[in-house]
Enzyme design. Sequence first.
Site, mmCIF file in Angstrom:
data_model
loop_
_atom_site.group_PDB
_atom_site.id
_atom_site.type_symbol
_atom_site.label_atom_id
_atom_site.label_comp_id
_atom_site.label_asym_id
_atom_site.label_seq_id
_atom_site.Cartn_x
_atom_site.Cartn_y
_atom_site.Cartn_z
ATOM 1 N N ASN A 186 -68.691 -40.677 -60.515
ATOM 2 C CA ASN A 186 -68.639 -39.883 -61.607
ATOM 3 C C ASN A 186 -68.712 -38.115 -60.438
ATOM 4 O O ASN A 186 -68.491 -37.937 -59.774
ATOM 5 C CB ASN A 186 -70.448 -39.130 -61.249
ATOM 6 C CG ASN A 186 -70.997 -38.687 -62.609
ATOM 7 O OD1 ASN A 186 -71.101 -37.402 -63.276
ATOM 8 N ND2 ASN A 186 -71.793 -39.546 -63.925
ATOM 9 N N HIS A 243 -75.936 -45.054 -71.178
ATOM 10 C CA HIS A 243 -74.920 -44.396 -72.026
ATOM 11 C C HIS A 243 -74.534 -44.588 -73.394
ATOM 12 O O HIS A 243 -75.236 -44.912 -74.174
ATOM 13 C CB HIS A 243 -73.770 -45.038 -70.671
ATOM 14 C CG HIS A 243 -73.970 -44.326 -69.201
ATOM 15 N ND1 HIS A 243 -74.527 -44.517 -68.864
ATOM 16 C CD2 HIS A 243 -72.881 -43.395 -69.216
ATOM 17 C CE1 HIS A 243 -74.027 -44.184 -67.704
ATOM 18 N NE2 HIS A 243 -73.843 -43.487 -67.818
ATOM 19 N N HIS A 244 -73.391 -44.839 -73.863
ATOM 20 C CA HIS A 244 -73.471 -44.949 -74.744
ATOM 21 C C HIS A 244 -72.687 -46.615 -75.140
ATOM 22 O O HIS A 244 -72.762 -47.103 -74.602
ATOM 23 C CB HIS A 244 -72.109 -43.908 -75.840
ATOM 24 C CG HIS A 244 -71.291 -44.192 -74.847
ATOM 25 N ND1 HIS A 244 -70.771 -45.157 -74.256
ATOM 26 C CD2 HIS A 244 -70.325 -43.572 -74.026
ATOM 27 C CE1 HIS A 244 -69.411 -45.264 -73.442
ATOM 28 N NE2 HIS A 244 -68.940 -43.824 -72.672
ATOM 29 N N LYS A 286 -69.418 -48.602 -73.785
ATOM 30 C CA LYS A 286 -70.000 -48.368 -72.236
ATOM 31 C C LYS A 286 -69.309 -49.776 -71.438
ATOM 32 O O LYS A 286 -70.537 -50.526 -71.566
ATOM 33 C CB LYS A 286 -70.976 -47.534 -71.243
ATOM 34 C CG LYS A 286 -70.638 -47.482 -69.545
ATOM 35 C CD LYS A 286 -70.807 -46.412 -69.123
ATOM 36 C CE LYS A 286 -71.175 -46.740 -67.681
ATOM 37 N NZ LYS A 286 -69.799 -46.740 -67.211
#
Length: 247
Positions: A111, A141-142, A145
């Site tokens: 990250n 997360h979206h 991913k």
Amino acid sequence: MEILLCGFDGHMGKEVRALTKNAYRGTVLKAGVDPNASGEGECPCSKDFASAERNVDCIVDFSNHVCTKDLLAFAKDAKLPVVIATTGQTEEERAEIKAASKEIPVFFSANMSFGVALLVELAKKTAEAMPDAEIEIIEKHHDRKLDAPSGTAKMLADAIKEVRPDSYTVNGRSGHAKREQNEIGIHSLRMGNVVGEHEVIVATQTQTISLKHEAHSRAIFAEGALVAAEFLYKKPAGLYNMNDLLK
């Protein structure tokens, strides 16, 4: 500083391009590499590394982890430092990154956010200060991913394991059984357009501490990658990460 951007036309590539247009941290985007490049952009973009620009100061990679081998071969041959900002690397790819760092400077982090780097340190300190507490990690997360758990969740768990060497991770929870004291539970949620949220919950029978980081925009990862490139410039060969930026 002149940058070669891998993943030129990707979501994160576009975030980096937006920052370099305003010379963020003095960076200039000189060229790109992207097999899916549209041919339109503010600078030349190659389809592969064979024709990629070599006369740059640093490579920033926001492509895909499957490109790791070719990326590192190019970087070593061109003797260029590289910031690897992709996630989902296999053990073999991680070994290649480590091997390459003996020849060139490599910045590799799951990250690229400063806030997440601070979260990692706080989680580690809390786990050490509360040795009897139970720990769970929740990451969101979206829905696009691919990897689960996220690289950041793994990074958090690994940091906690440094102060709790007997602990181990459990991804998700199912069945009918009591949690073990040494478990670090990791729960992955995928939905909508969530940029990234990571929460570490440290709980005893009498109190709970919740440590949370939420990314509001993907721009923070692009910012972190360019700061890392600035940091890496003229560094000796070695493997660097966000902790090195916090020192």
